[in-house]
Write an enzyme that holds these catalytic residues in place. Structure first.
Site: not given
Length: 810
Positions: A169, A335
């Protein structure tokens, strides 16, 4: 130079030959770095030849005998002093950083790369476990999917990047913010990483990445991992929506991901953050800001100004907790999210946040208030354009960890000249980058300790810092950034930079980059200077018995203290000497060094006038103090930040004048001691004698079976400046009087370290110890520490009735 070396070797002047071969290698490498590509390979070849000859001389002449361990030749080469700033040494560190995860990545401008390779085969990056489970196959990109790397193509937007099944990510967010930067400022940051390699045939690409000290080449082909039946890529994808046409697949982001995953050891990417990725991909300066920082206003101004000037790109990171929500929407833990907009309208501040994992268009872009961003995310990952700095110094070095140790440090110095001494906005940034040879290792930590030494005053000066602290804590990130503000009216000085390492490796490379503005002049200080003529190292341990914490704790007095005596110079008895005190501890302990005036006795609570110098605020694993001291006596106090911080430490003392250093015993050393805890409450906090109920205070009976020398210390467990205390010793009696004390701590005092009686000789028998507060009615917990040269018994005296107490106090 090479000819002179061979002549010296033929004349059997081996020491001179060895030195000249090394010098010749340095000169050839310098020529290689300053000439055109046509002659670069020639000079590199000459440098290699010189080094090989020097190494052969060293191997033959210094080869030890199996029987004696001495040189077989009977000749011992004189070691050549290492100039760590030489071209040779700098190039050596960079060369050592070429191997990452067992694969060699040559420097971008290495001339050996493009030589003909008839058997050249591209090694594919390892697939992740999930890709293997789905049966991923390597498949060449079909012609319909091929797009040009046209830097003017603005049709690719951040929203077109989709993460898919690879845990990268941070890389997806990195590409997204680069695309937004391109949309706003017509840059070509992400696309410029990927280059077609025509010399190796069609379908071959090179990534130009900044890694381990230099720009390196990562070579890939045009194959991507595809699902065996669905004809869908199992990697990052990018599809551009064009009105009236089917979505157009753009493959250069997928190729960029492939090359970066190859460098990082495969598609089973363990995770990163975007500032790390962007430093590798485009060389921008990584800056991690904790969202829990108190400098929220300053952080917003930096981000807003940097974003809208095109000098800063921003991503966000969530923490590891499973339940992270914003406005009813659940966010992924650990994330990374791209920031593609920074707005402030009518005082309302918002960030436009993009999630490359979510494929639903209505949930991919979030408009989040600045206050919510700080409360929701754990980290702000900023990347700064290095072009905003007009001056840049780069040094490549190595940490050598000694046997039995896990840490190492290197001291690098930078001369600073600031002509505009009245400016408050002169900043210097220092970036430490650890060279990574195994991207899967997460147990290597680094930190920076940076001070500016005043050349005139001869002392270290604390610099104002923002963002990441300039003194820790350690991080397992490969980067550590320090931002310094040059103190006003500081026209010149020397940056003393301590690059710190803690980990399992014995030999680790690093790069140190110093960034300065147009008005500040910076240059490396010659490191080949003579060391201090007098130096000594003392070692010790902070334990539960001598770790008293910082000066706000009443136990500060028990910290290790050393008596430092500076002897006068034979020529000038009043001459001051530069003294450097360096304390090293394990990386998890914040430590500080303090120097105070003393008479070789333990200091319990140094006043501001007694403090000569400190190393500044407590810093993790390392503290350094530089001060010019007059001949005389001083106490050196070592402390951790909290009393529960324990572990081994070492103290290194360097001085230009002769000195002695010796430990100062703890209070009551060699004596019997007993600690008693008690409390004042409503029924027994009767105050000073002037309130006429003095002996209704807690009374402790001290029993001595023989004559002894005794002293008693009284401390509040939780210090309060509003509570003044006293402790007094009386002879046990049925009718005691307050004016018949044997020893007293004196006037009531609110000192953090408490109050103490003088050491007093007491005969065999019973004695009373009375701890009291000046004002009655105080509710507080206290502790008594009784020291004695003979065994003692201490226990609370039974309470008397109020009438009896009044008669005794009368």
């Amino acid at each position: 130079m090479y000819t002179k070396a061979t002549q010296a070797e033929l004349a059997k002047d081996f020491d001179n030959a060895y030195r000249l071969y090394i010098k010749a290698a340095e000169l050839f490498l310098h020529l290689s770095g300053s000439t055109s590509d046509d002659t670069k390979s020639k000079w590199n070849s000459s440098a290699r030849r010189s080094l090989e000859r020097a190494e052969k001389l060293n191997a033959v002449l210094n080869k030890p005998s199996q029987n004696t361990g001495q040189s077989q030749s009977g000749y011992q080469l004189t070691p050549v002093a290492v100039d760590h700033f030489s071209v040779q040494e700098q190039a050596h560190v960079v060369r050592r950083g070429a191997t990452v995860n067992g694969t060699t990545y040559l420097p971008w401008d290495d001339q050996n790369y493009n030589r003909p390779r008839s058997s050249h085969r591209i090694i594919q990056p390892a697939l992740s476990a999930l890709q293997k489970e789905m049966g991923a196959l390597w498949q060449s990109i079909i012609s319909d999917d091929l797009d040009s790397l046209d830097p003017h193509d603005t049709s690719v937007l951040p929203q077109h990047i989709s993460q898919n099944i690879v845990t990268d990510c941070s890389l997806c967010a990195s590409i997204s913010v680069c695309l937004e930067h391109k949309r706003r400022y017509r840059s070509n940051l992400a696309e410029s990483v990927l280059h077609p390699n025509t010399s190796q045939g069609g379908g071959i690409y090179d990534l130009k990445v900044l890694f381990n000290g230099t720009w390196r080449r990562v070579t890939i082909d045009n194959k991507l991992p595809y699902h065996p039946r669905l004809d869908a890529p199992l990697c990052l994808t990018c599809e551009c929506d064009t009105p009236g046409k089917r979505p157009r697949r753009v493959v250069w982001p997928s190729l960029l991901e492939k090359g970066y995953m190859k460098l990082m050891g495969g598609y089973d990417f363990p995770g990163s953050n975007s500032s790390i990725d962007l430093h590798a991909l485009i060389g921008w300066i990584p800056d991690h800001v904790n969202t829990r920082s108190s400098k929220r206003e300053e952080t917003w101004s930096r981000i807003y100004d940097g974003f809208h000037s095109g000098r800063c790109m921003v991503t966000l990171g969530t923490g590891v907790g499973p339940d992270i929500y914003w406005d009813g929407l659940k966010l992924l833990p650990s994330h990374c999210y791209a920031v593609i907009g920074v707005q402030e309208v009518d005082g309302i501040r918002t960030l436009t946040v993009l999630d490359s994992w979510v494929h639903s268009s209505d949930l991919r872009v979030l408009e989040m208030p600045w206050s919510d961003v700080l409360n929701t995310f754990d980290g702000l990952y900023l990347s700064w354009d290095p072009a905003m700095w007009h001056k840049m110094l780069i040094y490549h070095g190595k940490w050598k960890v000694e046997n039995g140790q896990t840490s190492a440090s290197r001291q690098i110095r930078v001369k600073v000249h600031n002509p505009n001494i009245r400016s408050n906005d002169q900043e210097i940034w220092v970036l430490l980058t650890r060279h990574v040879v195994d991207t899967r290792k997460s147990s290597e930590f680094i930190a920076l300790n940076v001070q500016i030494e005043d050349d005139f005053a001869g002392r270290s000066v604390s610099c104002n810092t923002s963002g990441i602290s300039n003194k820790g804590p350690y991080t397992n990130s490969p980067h550590f950034l320090t931002r310094l503000s040059i103190p006003p009216l500081q026209s010149s000085g020397t940056l003393s930079i301590s690059a710190l390492y803690d980990g399992s490796s014995s030999d680790v490379g690093f790069s140190l980059t110093v960034y300065a503005g147009v008005e500040i002049e910076v240059e490396w200080v010659n490191q080949n200077v003579l060391s201090a003529p007098f130096t000594e190292t003392v070692s010790g341990s902070l334990t539960s018995k001598n770790s008293g914490g910082n000066s706000t704790h009443p136990t500060f007095m028990i910290n290790p203290q050393y008596h430092l005596r500076i002897f006068p110079s034979a020529k000038n008895g009043a001459e001051k000497t530069k003294v450097v005190l360096t304390m090293k501890a394990i990386k998890d302990i914040p430590v500080q060094v303090m120097v105070v005036w003393s008479n070789a006795q333990r200091v319990f609570e140094p006043s501001e006038k007694e403090i000569v110098a400190t190393s500044g605020r407590h810093s993790y694993g390392f503290a350094r103090l530089v001060e010019k001291l007059s001949p005389g006596d001083y106490n050196v106090i070592l402390s951790a930040f909290e009393p529960h911080h324990t572990g081994e430490y070492s103290l290194i003392i360097d001085s230009s004048l002769r000195f002695s250093i010796s430990p100062i015993p703890q209070e009551g050393a060699g004596m019997f001691n007993k600690m008693i805890r008690g409390a004042w409450g409503v029924s027994n906090a009767m105050g000073a004698p002037s309130f006429h109920r003095y002996f209704d205070n807690p009374v402790y009976e001290l029993g001595l079976k023989s004559q002894a020398s005794v002293k008693v210390r009284l401390q509040l467990v939780q210090h309060s400046s509003n509570v003044a205390v006293n402790v007094t010793i009386y002879s046990a009696s049925d009718s005691p009087s307050t004016d018949r004390h044997v020893a007293t701590s004196g006037a009531y005092d609110d000192a953090r370290s408490g109050v103490v009686t003088p050491q007093t000789n007491l005969s065999k028998g019973r004695w009373w110890i009375v701890p009291s507060t000046y004002n009655p009615g105080v509710q507080a917990t206290f502790q008594l520490i009784v020291y004695s040269t003979a065994p003692i018994e201490v226990q609370p005296r039974p309470r008397k009735t109020t009438c009896e107490s009044q008669r005794q106090s009368g």
